[in-house]
Design a protein around this motif. Structure first.
Motif, short mmCIF file in Angstrom:
data_model
loop_
_atom_site.label_atom_id
_atom_site.label_comp_id
_atom_site.label_asym_id
_atom_site.label_seq_id
_atom_site.Cartn_x
_atom_site.Cartn_y
_atom_site.Cartn_z
N LYS A 184 167.44 10.45 -106.69
CA LYS A 184 167.14 11.85 -107.01
C LYS A 184 166.59 12.59 -105.81
O LYS A 184 167.01 13.72 -105.50
CB LYS A 184 166.16 11.93 -108.18
N ARG A 185 165.64 11.97 -105.11
CA ARG A 185 165.07 12.61 -103.92
C ARG A 185 166.14 12.80 -102.85
O ARG A 185 166.18 13.84 -102.17
CB ARG A 185 163.91 11.77 -103.37
N LEU A 186 167.00 11.82 -102.69
CA LEU A 186 168.08 11.90 -101.71
C LEU A 186 169.05 13.02 -102.07
O LEU A 186 169.45 13.82 -101.21
CB LEU A 186 168.81 10.56 -101.64
N MET A 187 169.39 13.11 -103.34
CA MET A 187 170.28 14.18 -103.78
C MET A 187 169.66 15.55 -103.55
O MET A 187 170.32 16.47 -103.02
CB MET A 187 170.59 14.02 -105.27
N GLU A 188 168.41 15.71 -103.95
CA GLU A 188 167.76 17.02 -103.84
C GLU A 188 167.64 17.48 -102.39
O GLU A 188 167.87 18.65 -102.08
CB GLU A 188 166.39 16.96 -104.51
N ALA A 189 167.27 16.56 -101.50
CA ALA A 189 167.18 16.93 -100.08
C ALA A 189 168.55 17.30 -99.51
O ALA A 189 168.68 18.23 -98.71
CB ALA A 189 166.58 15.78 -99.28
N THR A 190 169.57 16.58 -99.96
CA THR A 190 170.93 16.87 -99.51
C THR A 190 171.37 18.25 -99.98
O THR A 190 171.93 19.04 -99.21
CB THR A 190 171.90 15.79 -100.02
N LEU A 191 171.12 18.55 -101.25
CA LEU A 191 171.54 19.85 -101.80
C LEU A 191 170.77 21.00 -101.18
O LEU A 191 171.29 22.13 -101.10
CB LEU A 191 171.36 19.85 -103.32
N ARG A 192 169.54 20.75 -100.72
CA ARG A 192 168.77 21.79 -100.03
C ARG A 192 169.20 21.92 -98.57
O ARG A 192 168.68 22.76 -97.84
CB ARG A 192 167.27 21.46 -100.09
N ARG A 193 170.12 21.06 -98.17
CA ARG A 193 170.64 21.05 -96.79
C ARG A 193 169.55 20.73 -95.77
O ARG A 193 169.57 21.22 -94.64
CB ARG A 193 171.32 22.38 -96.44
N GLU A 194 168.59 19.88 -96.18
CA GLU A 194 167.52 19.46 -95.28
C GLU A 194 167.94 18.16 -94.59
O GLU A 194 167.68 17.05 -95.06
CB GLU A 194 166.23 19.26 -96.07
N VAL A 195 168.59 18.32 -93.47
CA VAL A 195 169.22 17.20 -92.80
C VAL A 195 168.21 16.11 -92.42
O VAL A 195 168.44 14.92 -92.67
CB VAL A 195 169.98 17.68 -91.53
N LYS A 196 167.11 16.51 -91.82
CA LYS A 196 166.14 15.53 -91.35
C LYS A 196 165.54 14.73 -92.50
O LYS A 196 165.44 13.50 -92.43
CB LYS A 196 165.02 16.24 -90.58
N ILE A 197 165.17 15.41 -93.58
CA ILE A 197 164.58 14.71 -94.72
C ILE A 197 165.61 13.82 -95.40
O ILE A 197 165.34 12.65 -95.72
CB ILE A 197 164.00 15.72 -95.72
N ALA A 198 166.81 14.36 -95.65
CA ALA A 198 167.86 13.58 -96.31
C ALA A 198 168.24 12.36 -95.48
O ALA A 198 168.41 11.26 -96.02
CB ALA A 198 169.09 14.45 -96.55
N SER A 199 168.33 12.53 -94.17
CA SER A 199 168.68 11.41 -93.29
C SER A 199 167.60 10.33 -93.34
O SER A 199 167.91 9.13 -93.38
CB SER A 199 168.86 11.90 -91.86
N GLY A 200 166.34 10.75 -93.34
CA GLY A 200 165.24 9.79 -93.41
C GLY A 200 165.23 9.04 -94.73
O GLY A 200 164.98 7.82 -94.78
N LEU A 201 165.51 9.74 -95.83
CA LEU A 201 165.55 9.09 -97.14
C LEU A 201 166.71 8.09 -97.23
O LEU A 201 166.55 7.00 -97.79
CB LEU A 201 165.69 10.15 -98.23
N LEU A 202 167.86 8.46 -96.69
CA LEU A 202 168.99 7.54 -96.72
C LEU A 202 168.71 6.32 -95.86
O LEU A 202 169.02 5.18 -96.24
CB LEU A 202 170.26 8.24 -96.22
N ARG A 203 168.09 6.54 -94.71
CA ARG A 203 167.74 5.42 -93.83
C ARG A 203 166.81 4.44 -94.54
O ARG A 203 167.03 3.23 -94.52
CB ARG A 203 167.07 5.96 -92.56
N GLU A 204 165.79 4.96 -95.22
CA GLU A 204 164.85 4.09 -95.93
C GLU A 204 165.54 3.40 -97.10
O GLU A 204 165.24 2.24 -97.41
CB GLU A 204 163.66 4.91 -96.42
N HIS A 205 166.45 4.09 -97.75
CA HIS A 205 167.20 3.52 -98.87
C HIS A 205 168.02 2.31 -98.40
O HIS A 205 168.03 1.26 -99.05
CB HIS A 205 168.11 4.59 -99.45
N ILE A 206 168.68 2.45 -97.27
CA ILE A 206 169.49 1.36 -96.72
C ILE A 206 168.60 0.19 -96.29
O ILE A 206 168.91 -0.97 -96.55
CB ILE A 206 170.34 1.87 -95.54
N LEU A 207 167.49 0.51 -95.63
CA LEU A 207 166.56 -0.55 -95.21
C LEU A 207 165.93 -1.25 -96.41
O LEU A 207 165.66 -2.45 -96.37
CB LEU A 207 165.47 0.05 -94.31
#
Length: 222
Positions: A184-207
């Motif tokens: 949900k957090r990843l989706m919301e940051a993506t839809l807000r077009r917040e590249v830095k936040i979305a990228s960080g969330l995806l990175r942590e998700h993968i790790l």
């Protein structure tokens, strides 16, 4: 009317699924004669399907020993994670830059389907094939607007390789890793077009997936 899949495509699809879910165990030898008996295909489509699986890293080919399911190891999982961090995070950033309203709608729909299924499940969600399929759809929806078809394809292949590890390690998982809030957090940051936040969330998700898998593999003595 959709075209009927060729015998090669049918063999590839069935073998790939059985490798991913562990029906064909890591490291096991894939004898053409045995596969013919088990799947009902002739040797030609089976060999082509195995060659395609080898290109994806799910099967290993040896000229003298034939084919084997790719082995499981912490080193390999770490390499898969490293490549996902290189490709997926950039693909998401590109998708955010180029994504349309239709892309956003597809992400929301994919999340909704995943959330509904996860809410009904008990125990480690990775064991449920339906959840796993929807999980893949959500992640692919996130990067669908990336203009690089090759990058999207490589990301999908790496996601599937990581999925094999998730399934393998889940048998010794001590607890369920519910991912709804992460998604949900990843989706919301993506839809807000917040590249830095979305990228960080995806990175942590993968790790997080890597850490979870490593814990399971260590419990198995890998």
């Amino acid at each position: 009317m959709a075209d009927t899949p060729t015998l090669i495509e049918q063999a590839f699809s069935r073998l790939r699924r059985d490798v991913l879910i562990g029906s064909l165990a890591a490291g096991c030898r894939l004898k053409i004669e045995d596969l013919q008996d088990a799947y009902g295909f002739s040797s030609s489509p089976l060999r082509e399907a195995l060659s395609r699986l080898a290109q994806e890293g799910l099967v290993r080919a040896d000229e003298r020993r034939g084919f084997r399911v790719a082995p499981i190891s912490l080193v390999d999982m770490a390499d898969i994670t490293r490549m996902r961090l290189m490709l997926d995070v950039q693909a998401l950033a590109d998708a955010i830059e180029h994504g349309t309203d239709a892309w956003e709608a597809a992400i929301v729909a994919a999340f909704y389907r995943l959330e509904k299924v996860e809410a009904r499940l008990e125990g480690p969600t990775v064991l449920d094939e339906g959840w796993s399929s929807l999980h893949r759809e959500f992640h692919m929806a996130l990067i669908a607007a990336s203009p690089s078809e090759r990058q999207r394809a490589w990301s999908a292949s790496l996601f599937d390789q990581a999925e094999r590890y998730r399934r393998y390690s889940s048998t010794h998982r001590k607890g369920s890793r519910r991912k709804t809030n992460e998604h949900k957090r990843l989706m919301e940051a993506t839809l807000r077009r917040e590249v830095k936040i979305a990228s960080g969330l995806l990175r942590e998700h993968i790790l997080g997936t890597q850490r979870n898998v490593e814990s399971g593999l260590k419990a198995l003595g890998q």
